[in-house]
Design a protein around this motif. Structure first.
Motif, PDB file in Angstrom:
ATOM      1  N   ALA A  91      26.266   8.503 -55.619  1.00  0.00           N
ATOM      2  CA  ALA A  91      25.169   7.674 -55.109  1.00  0.00           C
ATOM      3  C   ALA A  91      23.932   8.517 -54.834  1.00  0.00           C
ATOM      4  CB  ALA A  91      25.619   6.939 -53.843  1.00  0.00           C
ATOM      5  N   LEU A  92      24.125   9.697 -54.282  1.00  0.00           N
ATOM      6  CA  LEU A  92      22.991  10.591 -54.027  1.00  0.00           C
ATOM      7  C   LEU A  92      22.371  11.062 -55.337  1.00  0.00           C
ATOM      8  CD1 LEU A  92      24.481  12.638 -51.063  1.00  0.00           C
ATOM      9  CD2 LEU A  92      22.522  11.071 -50.945  1.00  0.00           C
ATOM     10  N   ALA A  93      23.205  11.417 -56.307  1.00  0.00           N
ATOM     11  CA  ALA A  93      22.705  11.863 -57.609  1.00  0.00           C
ATOM     12  C   ALA A  93      21.874  10.770 -58.281  1.00  0.00           C
ATOM     13  CB  ALA A  93      23.861  12.285 -58.510  1.00  0.00           C
ATOM     14  N   ALA A  94      22.306   9.539 -58.153  1.00  0.00           N
ATOM     15  CA  ALA A  94      21.580   8.421 -58.759  1.00  0.00           C
ATOM     16  C   ALA A  94      20.181   8.260 -58.153  1.00  0.00           C
ATOM     17  CB  ALA A  94      22.370   7.127 -58.604  1.00  0.00           C
ATOM     18  N   GLN A  95      19.971   8.803 -56.950  1.00  0.00           N
ATOM     19  CA  GLN A  95      18.675   8.730 -56.281  1.00  0.00           C
ATOM     20  C   GLN A  95      17.905  10.056 -56.357  1.00  0.00           C
ATOM     21  OE1 GLN A  95      17.114   6.044 -55.114  1.00  0.00           O
ATOM     22  NE2 GLN A  95      18.821   4.872 -55.958  1.00  0.00           N
ATOM     23  N   GLY A  96      18.370  10.959 -57.225  1.00  0.00           N
ATOM     24  CA  GLY A  96      17.645  12.201 -57.450  1.00  0.00           C
ATOM     25  C   GLY A  96      17.997  13.346 -56.512  1.00  0.00           C
ATOM     26  N   PHE A  97      19.093  13.217 -55.769  1.00  0.00           N
ATOM     27  CA  PHE A  97      19.513  14.276 -54.854  1.00  0.00           C
ATOM     28  C   PHE A  97      20.625  15.101 -55.487  1.00  0.00           C
ATOM     29  CE2 PHE A  97      17.783  11.086 -51.984  1.00  0.00           C
ATOM     30  CZ  PHE A  97      17.069  11.847 -51.065  1.00  0.00           C
ATOM     31  N   GLY A  98      20.461  16.408 -55.424  1.00  0.00           N
ATOM     32  CA  GLY A  98      21.536  17.309 -55.792  1.00  0.00           C
ATOM     33  C   GLY A  98      22.176  17.827 -54.517  1.00  0.00           C
ATOM     34  N   ILE A  99      23.382  18.330 -54.626  1.00  0.00           N
ATOM     35  CA  ILE A  99      24.073  18.891 -53.468  1.00  0.00           C
ATOM     36  C   ILE A  99      23.926  20.405 -53.524  1.00  0.00           C
ATOM     37  CG2 ILE A  99      26.258  19.077 -52.221  1.00  0.00           C
ATOM     38  CD1 ILE A  99      25.026  16.226 -52.348  1.00  0.00           C
ATOM     39  N   LEU A 100      23.173  20.956 -52.585  1.00  0.00           N
ATOM     40  CA  LEU A 100      22.942  22.398 -52.529  1.00  0.00           C
ATOM     41  C   LEU A 100      24.043  23.122 -51.775  1.00  0.00           C
ATOM     42  CD1 LEU A 100      19.145  22.548 -51.632  1.00  0.00           C
ATOM     43  CD2 LEU A 100      20.202  22.668 -53.887  1.00  0.00           C
ATOM     44  N   THR A 101      24.557  22.463 -50.755  1.00  0.00           N
ATOM     45  CA  THR A 101      25.589  23.086 -49.924  1.00  0.00           C
ATOM     46  C   THR A 101      26.661  22.057 -49.604  1.00  0.00           C
ATOM     47  OG1 THR A 101      24.456  22.503 -47.856  1.00  0.00           O
ATOM     48  CG2 THR A 101      23.970  24.665 -48.802  1.00  0.00           C
ATOM     49  N   GLU A 102      27.849  22.565 -49.347  1.00  0.00           N
ATOM     50  CA  GLU A 102      28.933  21.705 -48.873  1.00  0.00           C
ATOM     51  C   GLU A 102      29.715  22.495 -47.838  1.00  0.00           C
ATOM     52  OE1 GLU A 102      32.951  19.434 -50.396  1.00  0.00           O
ATOM     53  OE2 GLU A 102      31.318  19.744 -51.810  1.00  0.00           O
ATOM     54  N   ILE A 103      29.833  21.933 -46.663  1.00  0.00           N
ATOM     55  CA  ILE A 103      30.579  22.575 -45.589  1.00  0.00           C
ATOM     56  C   ILE A 103      31.782  21.705 -45.272  1.00  0.00           C
ATOM     57  CG2 ILE A 103      30.533  23.409 -43.207  1.00  0.00           C
ATOM     58  CD1 ILE A 103      27.425  23.563 -43.556  1.00  0.00           C
ATOM     59  N   ASP A 104      32.962  22.240 -45.508  1.00  0.00           N
ATOM     60  CA  ASP A 104      34.201  21.559 -45.158  1.00  0.00           C
ATOM     61  C   ASP A 104      34.486  21.915 -43.702  1.00  0.00           C
ATOM     62  OD1 ASP A 104      36.835  20.732 -44.696  1.00  0.00           O
ATOM     63  OD2 ASP A 104      37.458  21.185 -46.755  1.00  0.00           O
ATOM     64  N   VAL A 105      34.013  21.079 -42.802  1.00  0.00           N
ATOM     65  CA  VAL A 105      34.134  21.354 -41.370  1.00  0.00           C
ATOM     66  C   VAL A 105      35.603  21.409 -40.959  1.00  0.00           C
ATOM     67  CG1 VAL A 105      33.545  20.531 -39.045  1.00  0.00           C
ATOM     68  CG2 VAL A 105      31.874  20.336 -40.910  1.00  0.00           C
ATOM     69  N   THR A 106      36.420  20.529 -41.513  1.00  0.00           N
ATOM     70  CA  THR A 106      37.845  20.499 -41.187  1.00  0.00           C
ATOM     71  C   THR A 106      38.497  21.838 -41.498  1.00  0.00           C
ATOM     72  OG1 THR A 106      37.878  18.138 -41.692  1.00  0.00           O
ATOM     73  CG2 THR A 106      40.002  19.254 -41.569  1.00  0.00           C
ATOM     74  N   THR A 149      37.040  24.755 -42.054  1.00  0.00           N
ATOM     75  CA  THR A 149      36.411  25.851 -41.314  1.00  0.00           C
ATOM     76  C   THR A 149      36.956  25.945 -39.895  1.00  0.00           C
ATOM     77  OG1 THR A 149      34.401  25.669 -42.638  1.00  0.00           O
ATOM     78  CG2 THR A 149      34.205  26.792 -40.518  1.00  0.00           C
ATOM     79  N   LEU A 150      37.055  24.802 -39.211  1.00  0.00           N
ATOM     80  CA  LEU A 150      37.565  24.833 -37.842  1.00  0.00           C
ATOM     81  C   LEU A 150      39.039  25.222 -37.797  1.00  0.00           C
ATOM     82  CD1 LEU A 150      35.775  21.816 -36.132  1.00  0.00           C
ATOM     83  CD2 LEU A 150      35.175  24.246 -36.081  1.00  0.00           C
ATOM     84  N   LYS A 151      39.778  24.828 -38.819  1.00  0.00           N
ATOM     85  CA  LYS A 151      41.186  25.220 -38.889  1.00  0.00           C
ATOM     86  C   LYS A 151      41.296  26.731 -39.097  1.00  0.00           C
ATOM     87  CE  LYS A 151      45.613  24.484 -38.958  1.00  0.00           C
ATOM     88  NZ  LYS A 151      46.299  24.176 -37.701  1.00  0.00           N
TER      89      LYS A 151
END
Length: 134
Positions: free
Chosen positions: A23-38, A40-42
């Motif tokens: 959905a974001l890509a369809a609106q011209g957004f790319g994903i620069l970062t992804e943080i898996d909070v789950t 990371t906290l584990k």
């Protein structure tokens, strides 16, 4: 002041993340970062929590316009989008781009924030629309 734009999906977490990316890509957004909070906290704190990921979404033309207006606006970029599990459902939340204008008090950022809001709202709306057609 509300600072989020939120939709609730009747889907599993993995599907919610994949659909959000699309959905974001369809609106011209790319994903620069992804943080898996789950994860990371584990790993760092041995803390268990529900599935939770932060996607750093960027629409380069909008980011460029914002940075041309105020170089410090990079502190509020990229547009963070959270996808998290809430029971049997998935919640998708985007930082409201109007927060840029409210925090900086720069009216020159208003057109950028308005376009970013329109695009993020379209992405979020497409997520809920897809559920009615599934």
């Amino acid at each position: 002041m509300r600072y989020d734009r939120t939709v609730h999906l009747d889907t599993d977490f993995a599907t919610g993340v994949a659909r959000t990316r699309d959905a974001l890509a369809a609106q011209g957004f790319g994903i620069l970062t992804e943080i898996d909070v789950t994860a990371t906290l584990k790993a760092k704190l041995d803390h268990d929590m529900e599935d939770y990921v932060i996607l750093g979404a960027c629409n380069p033309p909008l980011a460029h316009r914002a940075l041309e207006t105020d170089r410090a606006i990079g502190l509020l970029l990229p547009c963070n989008v959270v996808v998290r599990r809430d029971g049997d459902h998935t919640v998708v939340q985007a930082l409201d781009p109007n927060t840029m204008v409210a925090l900086t008090e720069l009216d020159a950022l208003r057109p950028v924030a308005e376009e970013a809001t329109r695009r993020l709202d379209a992405a979020l709306a497409s997520l809920t629309a897809a559920e009615t057609t599934d």
